[in-house]
Structure formats: structure tokens, C-alpha cells
Design a protein around this motif. Structure first.
Motif: not given
Length: 73
Positions: A43-50, A29-37, A39-41
């Protein structure tokens, strides 16, 4: 490709979180929480859209410059 990796990361996160709940294993659950952070970052979305835009643009530019007349007659 970036979108596929994003969705794959989301599925892995959900799987880890649910496995942690079912098995009562807190490190999952701790690992999943860190991965979720990640995902919702924003910065990652800023990279995916372009990345999606440039992939589509480069693919379209390659189709028009491959020496074949792609215009309908």
C-alpha cells in the motif's frame, strides 16, 4: 518528498535493528520489525509511485504555463 521519507524510514529501521542486536535490547528489534512491515507494505508503494508521477507532471505543467516560451529556437 515521499521517496525521501521512505528511504529515511528504511535507514531508521536498519539502525534500530542493528542497535537492538548490539545492545541485546529486544524492544528495538520488535520496533524495527514493525517498521519493516510498513516499508514492505504494497500500500505504501502504491501511494509513492503516483505521488512521484504527479509531482513530476505538475512540475512540468507549471514550467510550460508560466508565460515563458521554453521551446528552443
Amino acid at each position: 518528498m515521499a521517496t525521501i521519507l521512505y528511504v529515511l524510514l528504511f535507514i531508521i529501521t536498519l539502525t534500530l535493528n542493528e542497535a537492538g542486536k548490539i545492545l541485546l535490547f529486544e524492544p528495538f528489534r520488535i520496533t524495527a520489525y514493525r517498521m519493516m512491515t510498513i516499508i514492505v507494505s504494497p500500500f505504501l508503494l502504491i501511494l509513492i509511485i503516483p505521488a512521484n508521477y504527479f509531482f513530476k507532471y505538475n512540475n512540468k505543467a507549471q514550467q510550460t504555463t508560466d508565460g515563458v516560451n521554453n521551446t528552443p529556437e
